[in-house]
Design a protein around this motif. Structure first.
Motif: not given
Length: 615
Positions: A464-468
């Protein structure tokens, strides 16, 4: 360019633990919240009342029904309410509400929060008795009073089938040859896929299957695969769930899954869309659904909603119902009159009278005309008229395992299911700082809690990855997102890191929806690999505000190809009353995924769990 995460996060914020209630519910695995059509789900009807309150002065009997039959039960309830029936001089008003089976199981185990699930029910009618057994076990484990009667009977029935495009079934020998999970396993493990039976143009074998933690069809399919691996049709044991050969067989079947999810409607709607463009044979090879869903699809009405039947467009390629030769489970729709402290003896009498009315020949015909089987398993006209189904009573019926084994099946499934690579794309535009209207928190605060709370849907096998994303990050006009966490195995350490990162998000500027989605999709396409479900999950509370990329058509073209195997899918969440749900639907449908409606910000916890149930 990508900025250092600290530039877009509040340095003083720490990662609080998510409410134990959310984690506890996930541990039970019975969550089914926003939900689907011809199966035990529907994307926008959770908690909806489907029968009018027209009997003034009468005692209300609230029936919480699984969504595949709630509409029909609502029609029959209206007839009951108009019939003038009385019991011991008291009239009753039947009020049917839509609550998916897994969601209701959890709600009843937790005491039923009326703010979340609607009015407390007098009667619970899940899709299958398996949910009743698991609720009983949950209540016992929590040392809570048993609210279930000693016995209950069925209202209608529908067996689980493997719905397959007719040419594919014929290539396997249907209808002369009886097919089943063994054929699925053989195709799933053959590198040649459909080429092994003379059709390389169809590619690999792919399977549509919902999440067994929240979906009746998903649970039944998982149990069916476990039974098929043992060669038995009864007495699945906890020991079977640790047998290496059994686990390998089920893992092989799961490897063919396109993605999971909360509703079979996602698969059937996307299949219908692909069929209209002549690509139905490349989207999915089979979908585990209830028999009724095959009828709905072949009528051109995959939602099963009677109100949309007039606009139906029959598919070019119909589905056939394969009744697994190894045996199948039957959704028996029990009518469970609750023995809870909120149910009066008078209401119990009314509930019994309504059940009697539901079983009259006229009421049963309403069900069978819509594609259900009667409560005794007999087929009606709808099934008899469709040559792609069998009107005979289902002979190879699997005995559902005990509640403890069922819970073991769901726990084991988490370890053998197909792993996922998922990029979470979070809108941090200025409007996310607005008041959500719920619990005194901003929309971003609620979204952060929901995202972190739903992470338990993943396992350490997932990445899992996260971008804003927002406009004008650090003053750069084209700098519209920040990679806060690269794709990482979601072990305990990374899960804690992701939670901390989520809780540090702060609202900033505008909404570059198209540019951010385009960039995220391009990145994930390059990161995708065989053996993974690859997806982007985008949450936004607005509409595209970046005029430098305002080309929706080109974005939809970029996202095309969702009907092919190993495609990237973009699941979207329309969050808050300003969200552009129509555009998000187009974005998700272009990639053969689904858009989720959380324009009521208070529903975001439920919606996030449903979205992540696709993995």
């Amino acid at each position: 360019m990508r900025h250092h995460p600290g530039e877009f996060m509040a340095s003083s914020k720490k990662a609080p633990l998510i409410a134990a209630a959310v984690v506890g519910v996930l541990a039970i695995g019975g969550i089914k919240l926003a939900t689907g059509g011809g199966s035990d789900e529907t994307l926008e009807t959770e908690g909806k009342t489907t029968a009018s309150r027209s009997s003034e002065g009468c005692e209300s009997v609230v029936i919480a029904a699984s969504s595949e039959k709630a509409g029909l039960m609502g029609e029959i309830a209206d007839q009951y309410n108009s019939a003038g029936r009385k019991v011991d001089g008291t009239c009753f008003e039947a009020v049917v509400t839509t609550v998916a089976s897994g969601s209701a199981q959890t709600a009843l185990a937790e005491g039923w929060d009326e703010k979340v699930h609607g009015a407390k029910p007098t009667v619970w009618s899940p899709a299958a008795s398996t949910w009743v057994g698991m609720l009983k076990q949950d209540l016992m484990a929590a040392d809570k009073p048993n609210i279930l009667p000693e016995k209950s009977s069925s209202i209608v029935t529908s067996p689980l089938v493997l719905a397959m495009p007719k040419p594919m079934a014929e290539a396997l020998g249907w209808p002369k040859k009886q097919l089943g999970w063994g054929d699925v396993h053989q195709l799933a493990t053959n590198p040649a896929g459909w080429g092994s039976v003379g059709h390389p143009e169809w590619g690999k074998f792919t399977l549509g299957k919902t999440n067994p933690n929240i979906s009746t069809s998903g649970l039944a399919a998982t149990v069916g695969a476990f039974y098929a691996s043992t060669g038995r049709a009864s007495d699945l044991t906890a020991k079977d769930l640790t047998d290496k050969k059994v686990l390998k067989y089920v893992q092989d079947v799961e490897s063919a899954v396109v993605h999971y999810g909360d509703t079979t409607l996602t698969f059937l709607s996307n299949l219908a869309k692909a069929d209209r463009s002549g690509k139905g044979m490349t989207y999915v090879s089979a979908v585990a659904v209830e028999e009724k869903s095959v009828i709905d699809y072949n009528l051109g009405n995959p939602t099963g909603d009677p109100t949309t039947l007039k606009d139906a467009r029959k598919p070019q390629v119909p589905l056939v119902a394969i009744y697994p030769k190894e045996g199948t489970l039957v959704s028996d729709s029990p009518y469970v009159v609750l023995d809870a402290d909120w149910v009066s003896e008078t209401q119990k009498k009314g509930a019994a009278d309504i059940e009697e009315f539901m079983k009259t020949p006229a009421s049963q015909k309403t069900f069978t005309d819509a594609g259900f089987r009667a409560h005794d398993g007999a087929a009606g006209k709808a099934i008899k008229d469709d040559s792609n189904l069998s009107a005979a009573k289902v002979k190879s019926v699997i005995n559902a395992p005990s509640a403890s084994v069922l819970n073991g099946v769901r726990s084991t499934w988490a370890e053998v299911r197909k792993p996922a690579r998922v990029l979470m794309l979070m809108d941090v535009s200025g409007s996310m700082g607005d008041d959500s209207g719920h619990r005194g928190k901003s929309k971003l605060e609620l979204a952060k809690e929901a995202a972190a709370g739903a992470l338990d849907q993943f396992t350490a096998h997932d990445e899992v990855g996260l971008w804003a994303f927002t406009t004008g990050m650090a003053g750069g006009e084209t700098d519209f997102y920040s990679e806060l966490m690269p794709l990482s195995k979601l072990d305990q350490a990374n899960s804690k890191k992701l939670t901390t990162t989520l809780n540090g998000l702060i609202p900033l500027s505008g909404t570059p929806l198209y540019a951010a989605t385009r960039a995220a999709a391009a990145t994930m396409k390059s990161e995708c690999a065989d053996g993974y479900i690859c997806a982007v999950v985008v949450l936004t509370d607005g509409r595209n505000e970046d005029m430098s990329d305002n080309d929706l058509d080109s974005l939809l073209e970029d996202l095309g190809g969702g009907s092919s195997e190993n495609a990237l899918r973009v699941f979207s969440i329309a969050y808050g009353d300003g969200a552009d749900l129509d555009t998000l639907k187009q974005i998700s449908e272009a990639s053969s995924a689904a858009a989720y409606d959380s324009r009521d910000a208070s529903k975001i916890n439920k919606v996030f769990i449903d979205v992540l149930s696709n993995f």
